[in-house]
Design a protein around this motif. Sequence first.
Motif, PDB file in Angstrom:
ATOM      1  N   THR A  89      -3.577 -10.174  -2.015  1.00 26.44           N
ATOM      2  CA  THR A  89      -2.762 -10.695  -0.911  1.00 26.44           C
ATOM      3  C   THR A  89      -1.747 -11.707  -1.426  1.00 26.44           C
ATOM      4  O   THR A  89      -0.567 -11.659  -1.069  1.00 26.44           O
ATOM      5  CB  THR A  89      -3.651 -11.352   0.169  1.00 26.44           C
ATOM      6  OG1 THR A  89      -4.597 -10.386   0.621  1.00 26.44           O
ATOM      7  CG2 THR A  89      -2.837 -11.835   1.351  1.00 26.44           C
ATOM      8  N   ASP A  92       1.142  -9.975  -3.143  1.00 25.09           N
ATOM      9  CA  ASP A  92       2.133  -9.468  -2.181  1.00 25.09           C
ATOM     10  C   ASP A  92       3.020 -10.597  -1.661  1.00 25.09           C
ATOM     11  O   ASP A  92       4.239 -10.458  -1.556  1.00 25.09           O
ATOM     12  CB  ASP A  92       1.431  -8.794  -0.984  1.00 25.09           C
ATOM     13  CG  ASP A  92       1.014  -7.353  -1.282  1.00 25.09           C
ATOM     14  OD1 ASP A  92       1.475  -6.795  -2.297  1.00 25.09           O
ATOM     15  OD2 ASP A  92       0.241  -6.779  -0.485  1.00 25.09           O
ATOM     16  N   ILE A 113       6.598  -3.295   0.570  1.00 23.34           N
ATOM     17  CA  ILE A 113       5.373  -4.006   0.967  1.00 23.34           C
ATOM     18  C   ILE A 113       5.149  -3.917   2.474  1.00 23.34           C
ATOM     19  O   ILE A 113       4.067  -3.550   2.937  1.00 23.34           O
ATOM     20  CB  ILE A 113       5.399  -5.474   0.484  1.00 23.34           C
ATOM     21  CG1 ILE A 113       5.353  -5.515  -1.057  1.00 23.34           C
ATOM     22  CG2 ILE A 113       4.221  -6.266   1.071  1.00 23.34           C
ATOM     23  CD1 ILE A 113       5.514  -6.896  -1.669  1.00 23.34           C
ATOM     24  N   SER A 116       4.243  -0.338   3.866  1.00 22.20           N
ATOM     25  CA  SER A 116       3.074   0.398   3.351  1.00 22.20           C
ATOM     26  C   SER A 116       1.734  -0.292   3.579  1.00 22.20           C
ATOM     27  O   SER A 116       0.698   0.323   3.430  1.00 22.20           O
ATOM     28  CB  SER A 116       3.242   0.628   1.843  1.00 22.20           C
ATOM     29  OG  SER A 116       3.160  -0.611   1.153  1.00 22.20           O
ATOM     30  N   ARG A 117       1.741  -1.564   3.930  1.00 19.30           N
ATOM     31  CA  ARG A 117       0.465  -2.271   4.086  1.00 19.30           C
ATOM     32  C   ARG A 117      -0.126  -2.063   5.475  1.00 19.30           C
ATOM     33  O   ARG A 117       0.595  -1.895   6.448  1.00 19.30           O
ATOM     34  CB  ARG A 117       0.619  -3.778   3.809  1.00 19.30           C
ATOM     35  CG  ARG A 117       1.197  -4.154   2.441  1.00 19.30           C
ATOM     36  CD  ARG A 117       0.457  -3.542   1.264  1.00 19.30           C
ATOM     37  NE  ARG A 117       0.887  -4.096  -0.014  1.00 19.30           N
ATOM     38  CZ  ARG A 117       1.554  -3.430  -0.950  1.00 19.30           C
ATOM     39  NH1 ARG A 117       1.897  -2.166  -0.750  1.00 19.30           N
ATOM     40  NH2 ARG A 117       1.870  -4.010  -2.092  1.00 19.30           N
ATOM     41  N   SER A 118      -1.439  -2.092   5.549  1.00 16.75           N
ATOM     42  CA  SER A 118      -2.126  -1.893   6.833  1.00 16.75           C
ATOM     43  C   SER A 118      -1.944  -3.131   7.716  1.00 16.75           C
ATOM     44  O   SER A 118      -1.551  -4.197   7.235  1.00 16.75           O
ATOM     45  CB  SER A 118      -3.625  -1.670   6.594  1.00 16.75           C
ATOM     46  OG  SER A 118      -4.215  -2.892   6.137  1.00 16.75           O
ATOM     47  N   GLU A 121      -3.878  -5.970   6.347  1.00 15.93           N
ATOM     48  CA  GLU A 121      -3.230  -6.537   5.156  1.00 15.93           C
ATOM     49  C   GLU A 121      -2.032  -7.403   5.548  1.00 15.93           C
ATOM     50  O   GLU A 121      -1.832  -8.480   4.981  1.00 15.93           O
ATOM     51  CB  GLU A 121      -2.795  -5.409   4.202  1.00 15.93           C
ATOM     52  CG  GLU A 121      -3.962  -4.772   3.453  1.00 15.93           C
ATOM     53  CD  GLU A 121      -3.617  -3.456   2.772  1.00 15.93           C
ATOM     54  OE1 GLU A 121      -4.310  -3.114   1.796  1.00 15.93           O
ATOM     55  OE2 GLU A 121      -2.681  -2.752   3.214  1.00 15.93           O
ATOM     56  N   ILE A 122      -1.259  -6.939   6.531  1.00 22.89           N
ATOM     57  CA  ILE A 122      -0.092  -7.704   7.010  1.00 22.89           C
ATOM     58  C   ILE A 122      -0.557  -9.038   7.604  1.00 22.89           C
ATOM     59  O   ILE A 122       0.066 -10.084   7.390  1.00 22.89           O
ATOM     60  CB  ILE A 122       0.719  -6.898   8.060  1.00 22.89           C
ATOM     61  CG1 ILE A 122       1.366  -5.650   7.429  1.00 22.89           C
ATOM     62  CG2 ILE A 122       1.761  -7.775   8.749  1.00 22.89           C
ATOM     63  CD1 ILE A 122       2.616  -5.864   6.613  1.00 22.89           C
ATOM     64  N   LYS A 247       1.254   8.220   2.044  1.00 27.11           N
ATOM     65  CA  LYS A 247       1.523   6.953   1.353  1.00 27.11           C
ATOM     66  C   LYS A 247       1.552   7.128  -0.164  1.00 27.11           C
ATOM     67  O   LYS A 247       2.364   6.527  -0.858  1.00 27.11           O
ATOM     68  CB  LYS A 247       0.457   5.932   1.750  1.00 27.11           C
ATOM     69  CG  LYS A 247       0.914   4.499   1.599  1.00 27.11           C
ATOM     70  CD  LYS A 247      -0.131   3.517   2.071  1.00 27.11           C
ATOM     71  CE  LYS A 247      -0.074   3.314   3.559  1.00 27.11           C
ATOM     72  NZ  LYS A 247      -0.947   2.199   3.995  1.00 27.11           N
ATOM     73  N   SER A 275      -0.488  -3.334  -7.760  1.00 29.60           N
ATOM     74  CA  SER A 275      -1.015  -3.406  -6.387  1.00 29.60           C
ATOM     75  C   SER A 275      -1.782  -2.155  -5.961  1.00 29.60           C
ATOM     76  O   SER A 275      -2.593  -2.213  -5.047  1.00 29.60           O
ATOM     77  CB  SER A 275       0.114  -3.701  -5.385  1.00 29.60           C
ATOM     78  OG  SER A 275       1.078  -2.685  -5.406  1.00 29.60           O
ATOM     79  N   ARG A 276      -1.573  -1.031  -6.644  1.00 28.51           N
ATOM     80  CA  ARG A 276      -2.257   0.208  -6.219  1.00 28.51           C
ATOM     81  C   ARG A 276      -3.364   0.658  -7.169  1.00 28.51           C
ATOM     82  O   ARG A 276      -4.098   1.603  -6.839  1.00 28.51           O
ATOM     83  CB  ARG A 276      -1.253   1.369  -6.068  1.00 28.51           C
ATOM     84  CG  ARG A 276      -0.055   1.111  -5.192  1.00 28.51           C
ATOM     85  CD  ARG A 276      -0.338   0.464  -3.855  1.00 28.51           C
ATOM     86  NE  ARG A 276      -1.097   1.293  -2.935  1.00 28.51           N
ATOM     87  CZ  ARG A 276      -1.373   0.918  -1.680  1.00 28.51           C
ATOM     88  NH1 ARG A 276      -0.957  -0.250  -1.221  1.00 28.51           N
ATOM     89  NH2 ARG A 276      -2.086   1.712  -0.888  1.00 28.51           N
TER      90      ARG A 276
END
Length: 320
Positions: A89, A92, A113, A116-118, A121-122, A247, A275-276
Motif C-alpha cells: 500500500t 502505491d 494504479i 486497477s486496484r480493488s 486497496e483504494i 486485468k 506490485s504484481r
Amino acid sequence: MAGIKGGTIKPYSGFSATEDAHKLRKAMKGIGTDEDAIIDILVNRNATQRQEINIAYKTSVGRDLLSDLKSELTGNFEDVILGLMTSITLYDVRELKKAMKGAGTDEGCLIEILASRSTEEIRRINETYKLEYGKSLEDDICSDTSFMFQRVLVSLSAGGRDQGTHVDDALAKQDAQDLFQAGEKKWGTDEGKFLLILCARNRNHLLKVFEEYHKIAKKDIEASIKSEMSGSFEDALLAVVQCIRNKSAYFASRLYKSMKGLGTDDNTLVRVMVSRCEIDMLDIRAEFKKMYGKSLFSFIKGDCSGDYRKVLLKLCGGED
C-alpha cells in the motif's frame, strides 16, 4: 477469468529473519557490496518475510536496513530492491505522489494504479496517503490535473465501485443505450455518463453492458472510446475497460509498452513487476506470451542488464 494462477514469489520455507538480517549486513559491510547475496535473500522472500527482516535488522544489527541498502545500491537496481522492501500500500502511495511531484505529471502511473486496484486497496491507499503526506489523495489529484481527466481520477480514487456480483439485465441494456447516446449518437460527447457507468457499476454488470453495447453500436466499447475521447481521459477510460475485462492482460500490455521501442520506461517496468509479483504475475506472464508471441522473460532478458535484470527475471519467475 485471469487471476487463478497467482504470483511468482512465495513464502520462503525455513525462514529466519535474524539469520537473513546478519547475512545482509555481511553483504554490505566493508568495501564493496555482495549484490548476489542481497538478491538471493530479498527476492526469494515474500513481502511479509521482508518486513520481518526489516525489524530483525534493526533489533539484531542495530541499524536501519533501508538506509544501508540506499547507501550501497544505485539506479534501477536500488529502485527495485527498495520497492520490494516497501509494504504494497505504501508503495502505491509513494508512486502516486511521485507521479504528481514537480513539473509534469506521470499520467500513466496515476491511471494504472487507480484503474486497477480493488475498492479495498483504494480505501487503504487513501488512508495511508493522508497519514504519509498530511493531504488527501483527492486534493493532490485536483491540484495536479484538470478537466475530464481530473474527474475520472477523482471518481476512481473515491473507491465507490459496487462490489456486488449482481447483473441487472434491464439496467445493463439501459446503460449500454445511455453510453451509445452519450457517445456515438451525440454531436459532442457526454463524458459524465461514461464516468457514471464505468466507475460505479460492478464488474459482472459492466461485462454485460459491454456485450449489449456491441449489439447496439455494432462496435466495441473500446473502439468508441478511442473515437470519442482523447488524451489522458481516453487512456484512463480504456484502462478501466481493460481492467474490468482482463486485468492481467492490461498489465501485460503495460509491461510490453515499457520495453518496446527505443529506451525503457524503467519506472513502469519496476512498478508493475514489484506490485504484481505476489498477486498475478503468473497470469500476466501467460497473457504476455499469448498477446506478443514471446515470453516476458525473454523480453526482460533482452531489454535490461546487470543486477537489475537478475531481480526482474526472478520476479518474472521463469521462461514460459
